[in-house]
Design a protein around this motif. Structure first.
Motif, PDB file in Angstrom:
ATOM      1  N   ALA A   1     -49.434  44.194   3.207  1.00 44.43           N
ATOM      2  CA  ALA A   1     -49.572  45.825   3.255  1.00 44.43           C
ATOM      3  C   ALA A   1     -48.502  46.478   2.753  1.00 44.43           C
ATOM      4  O   ALA A   1     -48.199  47.725   2.140  1.00 44.43           O
ATOM      5  CB  ALA A   1     -49.832  46.257   4.588  1.00 44.43           C
TER       6      ALA A   1
ATOM      7  N   VAL B   1     -52.314  48.706   8.654  1.00 45.64           N
ATOM      8  CA  VAL B   1     -54.527  47.559   8.713  1.00 45.64           C
ATOM      9  C   VAL B   1     -54.761  47.632  10.134  1.00 45.64           C
ATOM     10  O   VAL B   1     -54.129  46.827  10.499  1.00 45.64           O
ATOM     11  CB  VAL B   1     -54.075  46.924   7.915  1.00 45.64           C
ATOM     12  CG1 VAL B   1     -55.916  45.681   7.207  1.00 45.64           C
ATOM     13  CG2 VAL B   1     -52.989  46.358   6.665  1.00 45.64           C
TER      14      VAL B   1
ATOM     15  N   GLU C   1     -59.302  43.972   7.992  1.00 45.93           N
ATOM     16  CA  GLU C   1     -58.710  42.735   7.206  1.00 45.93           C
ATOM     17  C   GLU C   1     -59.219  42.564   5.814  1.00 45.93           C
ATOM     18  O   GLU C   1     -58.556  42.448   4.908  1.00 45.93           O
ATOM     19  CB  GLU C   1     -57.945  41.340   8.002  1.00 45.93           C
ATOM     20  CG  GLU C   1     -56.940  42.310   9.483  1.00 45.93           C
ATOM     21  CD  GLU C   1     -57.340  42.085  10.318  1.00 45.93           C
ATOM     22  OE1 GLU C   1     -58.526  42.357  10.414  1.00 45.93           O
ATOM     23  OE2 GLU C   1     -56.640  42.385  11.640  1.00 45.93           O
TER      24      GLU C   1
ATOM     25  N   TYR D   1     -60.056  45.361   3.475  1.00 41.61           N
ATOM     26  CA  TYR D   1     -58.657  46.075   3.158  1.00 41.61           C
ATOM     27  C   TYR D   1     -58.557  44.949   1.813  1.00 41.61           C
ATOM     28  O   TYR D   1     -58.078  45.835   0.895  1.00 41.61           O
ATOM     29  CB  TYR D   1     -58.033  45.700   4.523  1.00 41.61           C
ATOM     30  CG  TYR D   1     -56.442  45.933   3.142  1.00 41.61           C
ATOM     31  CD1 TYR D   1     -55.736  47.038   3.208  1.00 41.61           C
ATOM     32  CD2 TYR D   1     -55.189  45.270   3.503  1.00 41.61           C
ATOM     33  CE1 TYR D   1     -55.166  47.463   2.296  1.00 41.61           C
ATOM     34  CE2 TYR D   1     -54.139  45.655   2.874  1.00 41.61           C
ATOM     35  CZ  TYR D   1     -53.518  46.979   2.428  1.00 41.61           C
ATOM     36  OH  TYR D   1     -52.346  46.990   1.522  1.00 41.61           O
TER      37      TYR D   1
END
Ligand SMILES: [Mg+2]
Length: 384
Positions: A154, A166, A171, A174
């Protein structure tokens, strides 16, 4: 599920170049490269101004200068970088002692449960960025997530001067659209192999069947699939002393084979015991980590009345935890881990008398030493 954690990954943007600019504002906006200028010199840091030309760190300087002929090259002032690095880490430690330093300009912070002190995590992160900017004249990017892996991805994604969270449970979504190379540990060769299998994104990797992937990539593959889903419960390794020692393994195939699980526990416990003794520590608690085939992950702890460092006791306690866990739910197991926590100094002979800090394997010799020192009747083996 394992307890939710909040990990910050904090990383200064183009550190060496930014450090030079912090002491010489005339360098701001210039196409700056820090690195060796000799025949085999290498780029140590590429400012953002030269990156559009394709200049990257670790590239030969001769190539960098072909890509960006007008660049200004500086050899670097490592005393300055060290000083700024120390000040940077001191800012992070103002927020939590749980800082894992990864390099001069990069660290993980375990910020779990700090909202009462600093407000929402994004506010704490904004404060940290602000202090780095004001006190060091540098910018940092921060990724916030439930693990080291996802927080690092991230912060890298949002560079420079980024801040991104996040959310727990988000997760896999993402990571899904990202190319596989974004996953730490997947280099060009692995990416090429995956590409031949038609796997280009982390979402495709997460959904890929294990068997065929293992044939192509080896046993490492199972772990890659988990990581592509954003699963990472590695602990921060804190400065100074380890707070716990653990070892875990992911199986080639999910299994309910009890004998196999017990053999695995014994092997992991012995590995952990060896590391514990090498560190010269005793442990007050033993933990078992277990992940089922549906990715539900449990960590169970047993805190003992006495501290231990012998394999036999670690195995015994871990077996007890395994037994209790499987009695509650006997489903196929994907991963097992054994850890020791609450590490203590081995007891002195005197404290042994009042706190009974003993280790099964060393008990006899310890008793012998105490008898030698205090006389035959000073201790006797009590009832446990
Ligand atoms: Mg950096």
């Amino acid at each position: 599920m394992a307890a939710e954690r909040t990990i910050f990954h904090v990383d200064i943007d183009a550190f060496f170049a930014a450090a030079e600019r912090s002491v010489d504002p005339d360098l701001i906006g210039k196409r700056l490269i820090i690195g060796g200028t000799g025949g085999r010199g290498v780029v140590a840091c590429a400012s953002y101004e030269v990156r559009p030309f394709g200049v990257r760190s670790a590239m030969p300087m001769s190539r960098a200068l072909r890509l960006c002929p007008g660049a200004l090259v500086m050899r670097g002032n490592f005393d300055l970088y060290r000083k700024l690095s120390r000040e940077f880490m001191a800012i992070l430690r103002d927020y939590t002692p749980d800082v894992q330093v990864m390099s001069v300009d990069e660290a993980y912070m375990d910020m779990t449960g700090t909202e009462g002190l600093y407000g929402p995590h994004e506010k704490a992160a904004a404060d940290i960025k602000d202090r780095v900017r004001r006190e060091l004249k540098l910018t940092a990017s921060i990724g916030i997530a439930g693990s080291r892996l996802v927080s690092k991805i991230a912060s890298d994604e949002r560079k420079p001067d980024g801040l991104f969270t996040v959310p727990p449970g988000g997760e896999a979504d993402y990571l899904a659209p990202m190319p596989v190379r974004k996953l730490p540990g997947i280099g060009p060769r692995a990416a090429e192999k995956l590409g031949r299998l038609g796997v280009r994104t982390l979402g495709q990797l997460a959904a890929f069947p294990e068997g065929p992937l293992r044939r192509e990539m080896g046993n490492h593959a199972v772990r890659l699939i988990d990581r592509a889903k954003g699963i990472d419960d590695s602990e921060l390794t804190l400065d100074g002393e380890a707070k716990s020692i653990s070892s875990e393994t992911t199986f080639h195939e999910d299994t309910t084979d009890r004998a196999f699980l017990e053999k695995t526990i014994a092997g992991l416990a012995e590995k952990v015991g060896r590391r514990l003794r090498r560190a010269g520590k005793h442990a007050r608690s033993v933990s078992l980590k277990l992940r089922y085939d549906d990715f539900t992950t449990l960590t169970r702890h047993n805190t003992l009345p006495v501290s231990i460092d012998g394999d036999a006791r670690i195995v015994e306690v871990a077996m007890g935890l395994l037994d209790a866990t499987l009695r509650q739910r006997n489903a196929p197991v994907r991963l097992l881990g054994v850890g020791v926590e609450n590490l203590t100094e081995p007891a002195s002979q005197l404290s042994m008398l009042d706190t009974a800090v003993v280790d099964d394997s060393a008990l006899s010799s310890t008793l012998d030493r105490i008898r030698d020192r205090f006389g035959e009747d000073s201790v006797s083996r009590g009832p446990g």
